[in-house]
Design an enzyme around this catalytic site. Structure first.
Site, mmCIF file in Angstrom:
data_model
loop_
_atom_site.group_PDB
_atom_site.id
_atom_site.type_symbol
_atom_site.label_atom_id
_atom_site.label_comp_id
_atom_site.label_asym_id
_atom_site.label_seq_id
_atom_site.Cartn_x
_atom_site.Cartn_y
_atom_site.Cartn_z
ATOM 1 N N TYR A 144 0.822 -1.206 0.000
ATOM 2 C CA TYR A 144 0.000 0.000 0.000
ATOM 3 C C TYR A 144 0.860 1.261 0.000
ATOM 4 O O TYR A 144 0.493 2.270 -0.593
ATOM 5 C CB TYR A 144 -0.911 0.038 1.228
ATOM 6 C CG TYR A 144 -2.221 -0.692 1.045
ATOM 7 C CD1 TYR A 144 -2.250 -2.053 0.788
ATOM 8 C CD2 TYR A 144 -3.431 -0.009 1.130
ATOM 9 C CE1 TYR A 144 -3.447 -2.713 0.622
ATOM 10 C CE2 TYR A 144 -4.641 -0.669 0.965
ATOM 11 C CZ TYR A 144 -4.639 -2.017 0.712
ATOM 12 O OH TYR A 144 -5.836 -2.668 0.548
ATOM 13 N N ASP A 222 -3.306 -18.325 -0.788
ATOM 14 C CA ASP A 222 -4.268 -18.980 -1.673
ATOM 15 C C ASP A 222 -4.986 -20.101 -0.929
ATOM 16 O O ASP A 222 -6.205 -20.262 -1.030
ATOM 17 C CB ASP A 222 -3.602 -19.481 -2.971
ATOM 18 C CG ASP A 222 -2.287 -20.214 -2.742
ATOM 19 O OD1 ASP A 222 -1.608 -19.961 -1.727
ATOM 20 O OD2 ASP A 222 -1.917 -21.047 -3.595
ATOM 21 N N ASP A 246 -6.462 -7.324 3.534
ATOM 22 C CA ASP A 246 -7.593 -6.646 2.887
ATOM 23 C C ASP A 246 -8.526 -7.681 2.255
ATOM 24 O O ASP A 246 -9.748 -7.658 2.466
ATOM 25 C CB ASP A 246 -7.046 -5.695 1.812
ATOM 26 C CG ASP A 246 -8.133 -4.951 1.054
ATOM 27 O OD1 ASP A 246 -9.054 -4.420 1.701
ATOM 28 O OD2 ASP A 246 -8.056 -4.893 -0.190
HETATM 29 C C1 LIG Z 1 -10.740 1.897 0.361
HETATM 30 C C2 LIG Z 1 -9.529 1.018 0.380
HETATM 31 C C3 LIG Z 1 -8.298 1.876 0.146
HETATM 32 C C4 LIG Z 1 -9.425 0.216 1.665
HETATM 33 C C5 LIG Z 1 -8.202 -0.698 1.643
HETATM 34 O O1 LIG Z 1 -7.909 -1.344 0.644
HETATM 35 O O2 LIG Z 1 -7.538 -0.780 2.680
HETATM 36 C C6 LIG Z 1 -10.641 -0.662 2.008
HETATM 37 O O3 LIG Z 1 -10.807 -1.693 1.092
HETATM 38 C C7 LIG Z 1 -10.474 -1.235 3.394
HETATM 39 O O4 LIG Z 1 -10.262 -2.442 3.552
HETATM 40 O O5 LIG Z 1 -10.534 -0.460 4.378
HETATM 41 C C1 LIG Z 2 3.012 -23.478 -5.920
HETATM 42 C C2 LIG Z 2 2.768 -22.049 -6.196
HETATM 43 C C3 LIG Z 2 4.044 -21.359 -6.599
HETATM 44 C C4 LIG Z 2 1.657 -21.849 -7.232
HETATM 45 C C5 LIG Z 2 1.375 -20.380 -7.443
HETATM 46 O O1 LIG Z 2 1.313 -19.586 -6.495
HETATM 47 O O2 LIG Z 2 1.218 -19.989 -8.601
HETATM 48 C C6 LIG Z 2 0.309 -22.516 -6.929
HETATM 49 O O3 LIG Z 2 -0.299 -21.955 -5.819
HETATM 50 C C7 LIG Z 2 -0.591 -22.402 -8.121
HETATM 51 O O4 LIG Z 2 -1.583 -21.661 -8.088
HETATM 52 O O5 LIG Z 2 -0.302 -23.044 -9.145
#
Ligand SMILES: CC(C)[C@H](C(=O)O)[C@@H](O)C(=O)O
Ligand SMILES: CC(C)[C@H](C(=O)O)[C@@H](O)C(=O)O
Lengths: 355, 355
Positions: A144, A222, A246
């Site tokens: 950010y 993920d 976020d």
């Molecule tokens: C509005 C935006 C900049 C903000 C962020 O991404 O932090 C919002 O999504 C939050 O989570 O407070």
């Molecule tokens: C293993 C890892 C590096 C990979 C990625 O983050 O791309 C996996 O999560 C995917 O989505 O294939």
């Protein structure tokens, strides 16, 4: 007797009407707990853009500086959506507030009150008995605010950077929170791809040594996005950097199905903090008296606890909310057949009365 | 007659056993459609670490280079989890494969077969009639590969960088995909905070002009993480950068509740591609003959379509899977009372027979 000064930034959309109810509940707290709050209002967001040409006027910042905490409503709406993203009310107000006041620790509870399990988009069996997760998100660092950030010819770039000290202090907030809860921290990273996240994992692991009573798990972002949907109750405290936090805090909030119930706190070192509902300004229902004021009221409750040390008063508000829900009262966003449908004002009044 | 060469990298865990079934289905395709496939196996992932000391041996890369497509199983397992994150099987095999072969376009369908709606963690009413979303993820750029990336004293950093041309080519993949589907693209960014994502939004908007028949919506990544849970059927094609696509494609996959069903394709310019199941190597059930081979089989189907242009053969496999599901046959991961529980081998055999 305690006498605290609160900067009240109601903002746009439903902000002003739900804020009114939060102030009403704070008045009830004054009576019951023998404390006094001095509240001063200032413009923020779209309202401030209209009146002062900027989403965060100097006067507003000055007021916040003289106060012990900021109670924030919500900002934004269609009227300002034509502006470039970085000037819009949300971005233009929140990011500078966070940076100016060093609000590095964002606490976003994702709570499903047992009375509202049906509101969740998840199958009921995944939430039996409710849900109580808190996302602790780093709020003043990471991608950010990292530099360099800009454009060069046909390329554009941002920098994800973390300093050891930034990771350490947010990790401590998470471990402290876990101590007063279920003693589990899940730290989110992408250490398999990002160098900054290798450092993140290292530092969090070090901090964990000071909290042998808390169990630490590392999880890739993920996988966390999957696990939240698959089995949200496996989490207690989720610790994450600014960007991942976020995303995951919003995902977790939506799992509850009742954004109108969820408060948040953004804390500085010391006792200063900004408190705001997790949901948005909901322009579609603004001014109709139907918005759910509970997120704003619980944000005020978090302020009592984290900025003023009034843990009992905080608990009294949470209990009051639960009691009103138990009696079957609901605003439209959380109602279903058989419930007693009430408006913003009555919900605020009933909660204030219970306090 | 068509004669294609396939590099078969089965990998670890359930990889080899589900790959066997995919090859069986490909043999059925050879018979029915009068084509021939030459398949050659090579080590990858943990198996390669054990045999060659690296997750992606030179011999394996060479074989892939001589082939028309890569059919990939899955890699990783507890045996290699003590390694530093960047040497582990997944990271160590996948990232260099993507970069070496320019696999810039990752297509990850999140499909709920109507027969399997109950497997989803979502309430059934949110998925009535099934779900069919595809995430188009940029796979060779963004913060995964951006430089500088490193450590400096107590800081560590990564660079999120996108070039106009990288955004343009992945956007075209998304719009083309939308054309043959429901003609909607939701482009994910965080243009309110990230400079690279302002460029992303600009370029995607430009590309959209060439596709007036496709409807484009822009959505912030945090909101997308919410909307996927709230109302997944609002999406058709989700277009995202590498990191956001990683997170959202996994979230979307989990919403289906049947990871064992989900294939993916990673495409280069031209016709070369890598095809792999979306799920992992599932070491807990490996070698037991109970794993669901459908994700691997559908990955082979995607290969037929995207690398070999055999659209009919691809469709024949999808139809065969649906037919076997209609007959009530299920592997353990998707079974519920009343279904006929079968193993990996029988599932593969039944699908091959239908083809
Ligand atoms: C509005 C935006 C900049 C903000 C962020 O991404 O932090 C919002 O999504 C939050 O989570 O407070
Ligand atoms: C293993 C890892 C590096 C990979 C990625 O983050 O791309 C996996 O999560 C995917 O989505 O294939």
């Amino acid at each position: 007797a305690m006498n605290k000064r609160i900067a009240v930034l109601a903002g746009d959309g439903i902000g002003p009407e739900v804020m009114e109810q939060a102030l009403r509940v704070l008045a009830a707290v004054e009576q019951r707990f023998g404390v006094t709050f001095k509240t001063d209002a200032a413009d923020v967001g779209g309202a401030a853009l209209d009146n002062h040409g900027t989403a965060l006027p100097r006067e507003t910042v000055d007021l916040c500086r003289e106060s012990d905490a900021i109670l924030f409503g919500s900002v934004g709406g269609p009227k300002w959506e034509h502006l470039p993203p970085e000037e819009q009310p949300e971005r233009g107000a929140l990011l500078p507030l966070r940076k100016t006041f060093g609000l590095f620790a964002n606490l976003r509870p994702a709570i499903v009150f047992p009375q509202l399990v049906h509101a969740s988009p998840l199958r009921e069996d995944l939430l039996e008995g409710g849900l109580d997760v808190v996302v602790v998100r780093e709020l003043t660092g990471g991608i950010y605010f990292g530099t360099p950030k800009g454009r060069e010819g046909d390329k554009a770039f941002d920098t994800l950077v973390y300093h050891r000290s930034e990771i350490e202090r947010i990790a401590r907030v998470a471990f402290e929170a876990a101590r007063s809860r279920n003693k589990r921290v899940t730290s989110i990273d992408k250490a398999n791809v990002l160098t900054s996240m290798v450092l993140w994992r290292e530092v969090v692991t070090e901090v964990a040594r000071d909290y042998p009573d808390v169990e630490l798990t590392h999880m890739y972002v993920d996988n966390a996005a999957m696990q939240l949907v698959r089995e949200p109750r496996q989490f207690d405290v989720i610790l994450a950097g600014n960007m991942f936090g976020d995303i995951l805090s919003d995902e977790a909030a939506m799992l509850t199905g009742s954004l109108g119930m969820l408060p948040s706190a953004s804390l500085a070192e010391g006792s200063f903090g900004l408190y705001e509902p997790s949901g948005g300004s909901a322009p579609d229902i603004a001014g109709k008296g139907v918005a759910n004021p509970i997120a704003q009221i619980l944000s005020a409750a978090m302020m009592l606890k984290y900025s003023f040390g009034l843990d009992q008063a905080c608990q009294a508000i949470f209990d009051a909310v639960a009691a009103v829900l138990d009696e079957g009262y609901r605003t439209g966003d959380i109602a279903r057949p058989g419930d007693t449908l009430i408006g913003t004002d009555e919900m605020g009044r009933r909660i204030a009365e219970k306090v």
